[in-house]
Write an enzyme that holds these catalytic residues in place. Structure first.
Site, PDB file in Angstrom:
ATOM      1  N   TYR A  73      -3.288  -1.856   7.704  1.00 56.60           N
ATOM      2  CA  TYR A  73      -4.260  -2.913   7.980  1.00 56.60           C
ATOM      3  C   TYR A  73      -4.449  -3.061   9.488  1.00 56.60           C
ATOM      4  CZ  TYR A  73      -4.014  -4.750   3.194  1.00 56.60           C
ATOM      5  OH  TYR A  73      -4.102  -4.926   1.844  1.00 56.60           O
ATOM      6  N   ARG A  84       0.833  -1.196   0.000  1.00 59.64           N
ATOM      7  CA  ARG A  84       0.000   0.000   0.000  1.00 59.64           C
ATOM      8  C   ARG A  84       0.863   1.239   0.000  1.00 59.64           C
ATOM      9  NH1 ARG A  84      -5.549  -2.029   2.458  1.00 59.64           N
ATOM     10  NH2 ARG A  84      -6.336  -2.502   0.386  1.00 59.64           N
ATOM     11  N   ASP A 122      -3.776  -1.709  -7.028  1.00 60.62           N
ATOM     12  CA  ASP A 122      -4.296  -2.259  -5.778  1.00 60.62           C
ATOM     13  C   ASP A 122      -5.614  -3.007  -6.015  1.00 60.62           C
ATOM     14  OD1 ASP A 122      -5.255  -2.731  -3.233  1.00 60.62           O
ATOM     15  OD2 ASP A 122      -4.673  -0.778  -2.452  1.00 60.62           O
ATOM     16  N   SER A 140      -8.347  -3.068  -3.155  1.00 60.14           N
ATOM     17  CA  SER A 140      -9.148  -1.840  -3.050  1.00 60.14           C
ATOM     18  C   SER A 140     -10.179  -1.763  -4.158  1.00 60.14           C
ATOM     19  CB  SER A 140      -8.263  -0.597  -3.137  1.00 60.14           C
ATOM     20  OG  SER A 140      -7.501  -0.484  -1.987  1.00 60.14           O
ATOM     21  N   GLN A 187      -0.894   2.346  -6.048  1.00 62.98           N
ATOM     22  CA  GLN A 187      -2.345   2.536  -5.914  1.00 62.98           C
ATOM     23  C   GLN A 187      -3.116   2.067  -7.145  1.00 62.98           C
ATOM     24  OE1 GLN A 187      -3.149   6.532  -4.611  1.00 62.98           O
ATOM     25  NE2 GLN A 187      -3.065   5.935  -2.467  1.00 62.98           N
TER      26      GLN A 187
END
Ligand code: NAD
Length: 391
Positions: A238, A131, A139, A142, A136
């Site tokens: 997390y 992360r 990901d 996500s 991004q």
């Protein structure tokens, strides 16, 4: 020159009910520009709304499963262990030094990773994407969680014998539904946003204190429980597993909140662990008749004690509990589009001007690489495998 081009294979997903596809036609020109040709298995994108001719129109070749697994790089939605039954049929197709990339849930399914290592493939678990800002766009957790939060609210709204928005009519005023979202990560925040758009009054809770601001920025009210989780978050953002005493107290406090709402959406997860059990059967017994729980953690055992994966449970006091396990697949068109963008960004990191370069010093490569040269190369996966073997 054709000989220098890297071939990327896209198999049809074989996990039961899986409608997503790893690449959609729109990304193919970008891959082609970087030196990649794509071969797609017949009907691979059909369930997600991308027929074979749409791939052909964007420059792909349609082929058999054998053709696709003959590629230099194979990209999948569910690879290795998270397609345990049907995935096994593909293992003999893996070739040494072929790249296999997809979601693999390596900490929960380390045996699948071992099988990939045994076949000497270069395996990438995209769900291990670090992360960091640069990653991004890659990901996958996500992008898929966004669809889960959205769809969970729609399921709840459909099942609830009440409407979500407030109505003022000549026949009286209808109050808005009360929704409580537990776990305010990507899926939970999307659930909050969706429930707000439908007009519900929304409360949210997360064990990570930083989530309060996110909940409020979406128009939800952050529920504060008199709990001190201490250090609830790991370095990557997390949640960490907390002690039994903490969860017991959390369950008691949670029971008070769920008793006052119409809908509970639960999304609380801890990477590689069983989902924390937050709503006991006693808490469900205290809920109002007609209330609905949608437990998005069902695949990991559920956040509610009464959840049964992929089943609808109706309790004696008329609370409905849904435990869907593959909500992303129910919105396969967008879920595939987003996944495909993630995969494309990852492929563009691996292949430049038709040349494959696996730079193990790169944080993204290091984070996602799970097998190489016949070995599992990620310590967390090695530990998870040991745990499974010791059991
Ligand atoms: P996740 O799917 O692993 O878990 C969902 C949520 O459950 C998390 O917010 C977690 O804190 C929460 N949770 C765990 N145990 C709980 C408990 N006992 N009670 C209540 N809630 C509990 O998490 P996620 O959606 O992947 O997101 C985790 C974090 O990472 C978030 O802060 C998110 O914003 C962040 N994130 C960062 C990036 C990035 O920087 N590139 C990308 C995505 C997410």
């Amino acid at each position: 020159m054709d000989t220098e081009r890297i071939v990327v294979g896209v198999p049809r997903e074989t996990f039961p009910g899986e409608a997503r596809v790893a690449l959609v036609p729109a990304v193919l020109p970008q891959l082609s520009k970087a030196g990649m040709d794509v071969v797609v298995e017949t009907h691979a994108g059909e369930d997600a709304g991308f027929p074979d001719d749409s791939y052909v129109a964007h420059g792909a070749r349609i082929g058999s499963r054998e053709d696709v697994f003959g590629a230099d790089i194979v990209v999948q939605v569910r690879t290795c262990g998270i397609n345990p039954e049907k995935g096994r049929d593909d293992i003999h197709r893996f070739r040494p030094d072929q790249i296999i990339a997809g979601m693999a849930d390596p900490l929960v399914c380390p045996v699948g990773i071992q099988q990939a290592a045994d076949h000497k493939v270069i395996g990438f678990a995209l769900d291990f994407m670090p992360r960091i800002t640069r990653a991004q766009s890659m990901d996958v957790l996500s992008s898929q969680a966004t669809t889960i939060g959205y769809k969970a609210v729609l399921l709840a709204a459909d099942r609830l014998p009440k409407m979500f928005p407030m109505f003022t009519t000549a026949a009286g005023t209808v109050p808005p539904a009360q929704v409580f979202v537990i776990g305010a990560g990507v899926a939970g925040l999307q659930a909050i946003a969706t429930a707000r758009r439908l007009g519900a009054v929304v409360q949210g809770y997360d064990v990570r204190p930083a989530a309060q601001e996110d909940i409020e920025s979406l128009g939800g009210r952050a529920v504060m429980l008199s709990l001190a989780p201490g250090d609830a978050e790991d370095q990557s953002g997390y949640a960490k597993e907390l002690g039994e005493a903490f969860y017991k107290r959390q369950q008691e406090l949670m029971a008070q909140v769920v008793a006052g709402v119409d809908v509970v959406i639960t999304t609380a997860l801890i990477p590689g662990k069983k989902a924390p059990m937050l709503i006991t059967k006693e808490a469900v017994a205290g809920m109002q008749p007609g209330s609905v729980i949608v437990d998005c953690a069902a695949e990991r055992g559920g956040n509610c004690e009464l959840t049964r994966a992929n089943k609808r449970v109706v309790t004696e006091n008329h609370v409905t509990i849904l435990g869907p396990t593959n909500l992303a697949s129910t919105v396969a068109y967008e879920a595939s589009q987003m996944y495909s963008k993630n995969v494309t960004a990852f492929l563009l990191l691996l292949v430049k001007d038709g040349q494959l370069l696996i730079d193990e010093e790169d944080e993204i490569i290091k984070g996602t690489l799970v097998t190489r040269n016949g070995d599992i190369v990620n310590n967390r996966v090695i530990d998870a495998l040991k745990e499974v073997q010791d059991d």
